[in-house]
Scaffold this motif. Structure first.
Motif, PDB file in Angstrom:
ATOM      1  N   ARG A   9      26.637 -19.870  -4.226  1.00 47.84           N
ATOM      2  CA  ARG A   9      26.045 -18.767  -5.279  1.00 47.84           C
ATOM      3  C   ARG A   9      24.912 -19.517  -5.839  1.00 47.84           C
ATOM      4  N   PHE A  10      23.943 -18.832  -6.017  1.00 46.08           N
ATOM      5  CA  PHE A  10      22.666 -19.710  -6.385  1.00 46.08           C
ATOM      6  C   PHE A  10      22.412 -20.026  -7.824  1.00 46.08           C
ATOM      7  N   ASN A  11      23.442 -19.673  -8.738  1.00 50.82           N
ATOM      8  CA  ASN A  11      23.459 -19.836 -10.067  1.00 50.82           C
ATOM      9  C   ASN A  11      22.451 -20.088 -10.919  1.00 50.82           C
ATOM     10  N   LEU A  12      21.299 -19.368 -10.795  1.00 46.75           N
ATOM     11  CA  LEU A  12      20.128 -19.291 -11.448  1.00 46.75           C
ATOM     12  C   LEU A  12      20.629 -18.599 -12.838  1.00 46.75           C
ATOM     13  N   PHE A  13      19.657 -18.976 -13.977  1.00 49.04           N
ATOM     14  CA  PHE A  13      19.911 -18.466 -15.139  1.00 49.04           C
ATOM     15  C   PHE A  13      19.024 -17.074 -14.931  1.00 49.04           C
ATOM     16  N   PRO A  14      19.788 -15.803 -15.162  1.00 54.08           N
ATOM     17  CA  PRO A  14      19.081 -14.525 -14.715  1.00 54.08           C
ATOM     18  C   PRO A  14      18.181 -14.163 -15.721  1.00 54.08           C
ATOM     19  N   HIS A  15      18.130 -14.475 -16.955  1.00 52.40           N
ATOM     20  CA  HIS A  15      17.064 -13.990 -18.003  1.00 52.40           C
ATOM     21  C   HIS A  15      16.017 -14.975 -18.056  1.00 52.40           C
ATOM     22  N   MET A  16      15.756 -16.063 -16.864  1.00 48.38           N
ATOM     23  CA  MET A  16      14.740 -16.898 -16.833  1.00 48.38           C
ATOM     24  C   MET A  16      13.876 -16.753 -15.601  1.00 48.38           C
ATOM     25  N   THR A  17      12.536 -16.927 -15.712  1.00 45.87           N
ATOM     26  CA  THR A  17      11.801 -16.819 -14.445  1.00 45.87           C
ATOM     27  C   THR A  17      12.180 -18.203 -13.748  1.00 45.87           C
ATOM     28  N   ALA A  18      11.645 -18.114 -12.498  1.00 45.80           N
ATOM     29  CA  ALA A  18      11.829 -19.227 -11.471  1.00 45.80           C
ATOM     30  C   ALA A  18      11.366 -20.514 -12.315  1.00 45.80           C
ATOM     31  N   MET A  19      10.074 -20.513 -13.018  1.00 49.21           N
ATOM     32  CA  MET A  19       9.704 -21.695 -13.582  1.00 49.21           C
ATOM     33  C   MET A  19      10.592 -22.220 -14.711  1.00 49.21           C
ATOM     34  N   GLU A  20      10.833 -21.057 -15.644  1.00 52.76           N
ATOM     35  CA  GLU A  20      11.810 -21.259 -16.803  1.00 52.76           C
ATOM     36  C   GLU A  20      12.980 -21.996 -16.217  1.00 52.76           C
ATOM     37  N   ASN A  21      13.585 -21.797 -15.054  1.00 54.40           N
ATOM     38  CA  ASN A  21      14.843 -22.268 -14.436  1.00 54.40           C
ATOM     39  C   ASN A  21      14.743 -23.733 -14.355  1.00 54.40           C
ATOM     40  N   VAL A  22      13.375 -23.998 -13.611  1.00 56.34           N
ATOM     41  CA  VAL A  22      13.164 -25.248 -13.312  1.00 56.34           C
ATOM     42  C   VAL A  22      12.828 -26.376 -14.292  1.00 56.34           C
ATOM     43  N   ILE A  23      12.169 -25.895 -15.448  1.00 53.57           N
ATOM     44  CA  ILE A  23      12.097 -26.717 -16.492  1.00 53.57           C
ATOM     45  C   ILE A  23      12.944 -26.726 -17.855  1.00 53.57           C
ATOM     46  N   GLU A  24      14.088 -25.956 -17.477  1.00 52.24           N
ATOM     47  CA  GLU A  24      15.072 -26.052 -18.624  1.00 52.24           C
ATOM     48  C   GLU A  24      15.776 -27.346 -19.070  1.00 52.24           C
ATOM     49  N   ALA A  25      16.344 -27.883 -17.894  1.00 46.82           N
ATOM     50  CA  ALA A  25      16.826 -29.015 -18.042  1.00 46.82           C
ATOM     51  C   ALA A  25      15.981 -30.347 -18.452  1.00 46.82           C
ATOM     52  N   PRO A  26      14.817 -30.489 -17.836  1.00 48.95           N
ATOM     53  CA  PRO A  26      13.987 -31.631 -18.210  1.00 48.95           C
ATOM     54  C   PRO A  26      13.717 -31.372 -19.514  1.00 48.95           C
ATOM     55  N   VAL A  27      13.213 -30.076 -20.198  1.00 51.25           N
ATOM     56  CA  VAL A  27      13.063 -29.759 -21.654  1.00 51.25           C
ATOM     57  C   VAL A  27      14.032 -30.250 -22.428  1.00 51.25           C
ATOM     58  N   GLN A  28      15.125 -29.347 -22.131  1.00 55.80           N
ATOM     59  CA  GLN A  28      16.300 -29.575 -23.221  1.00 55.80           C
ATOM     60  C   GLN A  28      17.243 -30.886 -23.018  1.00 55.80           C
ATOM     61  N   VAL A  29      17.408 -31.280 -21.941  1.00 59.07           N
ATOM     62  CA  VAL A  29      18.310 -32.564 -21.684  1.00 59.07           C
ATOM     63  C   VAL A  29      17.400 -33.815 -21.796  1.00 59.07           C
ATOM     64  N   LYS A  30      16.317 -33.875 -21.012  1.00 58.58           N
ATOM     65  CA  LYS A  30      15.392 -34.811 -21.258  1.00 58.58           C
ATOM     66  C   LYS A  30      14.381 -35.242 -22.066  1.00 58.58           C
ATOM     67  N   GLY A  31      14.230 -34.144 -22.782  1.00 62.00           N
ATOM     68  CA  GLY A  31      13.221 -33.947 -24.027  1.00 62.00           C
ATOM     69  C   GLY A  31      11.755 -33.944 -23.407  1.00 62.00           C
ATOM     70  N   GLU A  32      11.656 -33.588 -22.163  1.00 58.72           N
ATOM     71  CA  GLU A  32      10.127 -33.556 -21.566  1.00 58.72           C
ATOM     72  C   GLU A  32       9.496 -32.429 -22.576  1.00 58.72           C
ATOM     73  N   THR A  33       8.014 -32.621 -22.617  1.00 59.09           N
ATOM     74  CA  THR A  33       7.381 -31.585 -23.052  1.00 59.09           C
ATOM     75  C   THR A  33       7.008 -30.316 -22.240  1.00 59.09           C
ATOM     76  N   LYS A  34       6.870 -29.227 -22.746  1.00 59.17           N
ATOM     77  CA  LYS A  34       6.699 -28.174 -21.676  1.00 59.17           C
ATOM     78  C   LYS A  34       5.821 -28.321 -20.729  1.00 59.17           C
ATOM     79  N   ALA A  35       4.674 -28.667 -21.595  1.00 55.06           N
ATOM     80  CA  ALA A  35       3.363 -28.834 -20.669  1.00 55.06           C
ATOM     81  C   ALA A  35       3.835 -29.835 -19.287  1.00 55.06           C
TER      82      ALA A  35
END
Ligand code: ADP
Ligand code: MG
Length: 250
Positions: free
Chosen positions: A95-121
């Motif tokens: 089961r794909f387990n995407l965050f339902p309230h986030m777009t495809a892009m927001e799903n993809v960048i969530e961990a790099p930004v939140q966990v690794k501290g990458e800039t959003k850009a």
């Protein structure tokens, strides 16, 4: 990349893994097949530190992550170490387990930004490249509910890749998909394999295992029944249990 020696795992009194021995080499596509309930998902969860083993020894990425010697207490990693280790392992579920309230892009960048501290850009730029790679650049702004199952699964793969994993675990990634959507997901996985990603793939797609797999293990009842080159095992299984299983799925 992964080495299991006599790995045991129980849930309460129920022993699910009864002494697993196997080795996954770097750059290898390692396919794991077997009937429902044989312990395949449990084993992936042990590799990914979602479960702790009860016996034997397990190495992931060259490090001993759990072992128990006769009479000894189980050695295991501390929670903080586990969190760090898990960053290097991507997992894709049935089961794909995407965050339902986030777009495809927001799903993809969530961990790099939140966990690794990458800039959003920076994360967005890489996120777009990853969505392109899975053929979904035009769906970056879509929510999961606006994507087909196959598209959601490809976003899930892009999301896992966004953490630059050393190892990718796939747990029946195409089992929940309509048949006509399976091919696109397998094509993305085939591309990853060609780029040299180390992958452990639980699958019922024997064609994929045969064409893309470097090694194959047939598990039943919490043990490895048979292993070897996928083409050899699938064409000429040596054990009756393997033959019986293959006659049902092929
Ligand atoms: P597979 O992926 O091969 O179908 P699983 O690893 O999911 O097998 O499950 C193996 C066995 O372990 C099953 O009998 C299942 O019911 C049991 N099991 C899995 N997870 C748990 C859990 N969290 N608690 C108790 N039993 C579990
Ligand atoms: Mg499973």
């Amino acid at each position: 990349m992964v080495r299991a020696e006599n790995v045991h795992k129980s849930y309460g009194p129920v022993e699910v893994l009864k002494g697993i021995d196997l080795e996954v080499r770097q750059g290898e596509v390692f396919c794991l097949i077997g009937p429902s309930g044989s312990g395949k998902s449990t084993f992936l969860r042990c590799i990914n530190h979602l479960e702790k083993i009860n016996g034997g020894r397990l190495w992931v990425d060259g490090e001993l992550v759990g072992y128990q010697q006769r009479g000894d207490k189980l050695h295991e990693l501390k929670d903080r170490e586990v969190a760090l280790k898990r960053r290097d392992i991507g997992m894709v579920f049935q089961r794909f387990n995407l965050f339902p309230h986030m777009t495809a892009m927001e799903n993809v960048i969530e961990a790099p930004v939140q966990v690794k501290g990458e800039t959003k850009a920076a994360a967005r730029e890489r996120g777009m490249a990853l969505l392109e790679r899975v053929g979904l650049a035009d769906k970056a702004g879509n929510y999961p509910s606006q994507l087909s199952g196959g598209q959601q699964q490809r976003v899930a793969i892009a999301r896992a890749l966004a953490m630059k994993p050393k190892l990718m675990l796939f747990d029946e990634p195409t089992s929940a998909l309509d048949p006509e959507l399976v091919g696109d997901v397998l094509d993305v996985m085939r591309g990853l394999a060609e780029e040299g990603m180390t992958m452990v793939v639980v699958t019922h797609e024997m064609g994929f295992a045969r064409e893309v797999g470097d090694a194959l293990v047939f598990m039943d009842g919490g043990v490895v029944v048979e292993s070897g080159n996928p083409r050899e095992v699938l064409t000429n299984p040596q054990h009756e249990r393997t033959r019986a299983f293959l006659s049902k799925v092929l």
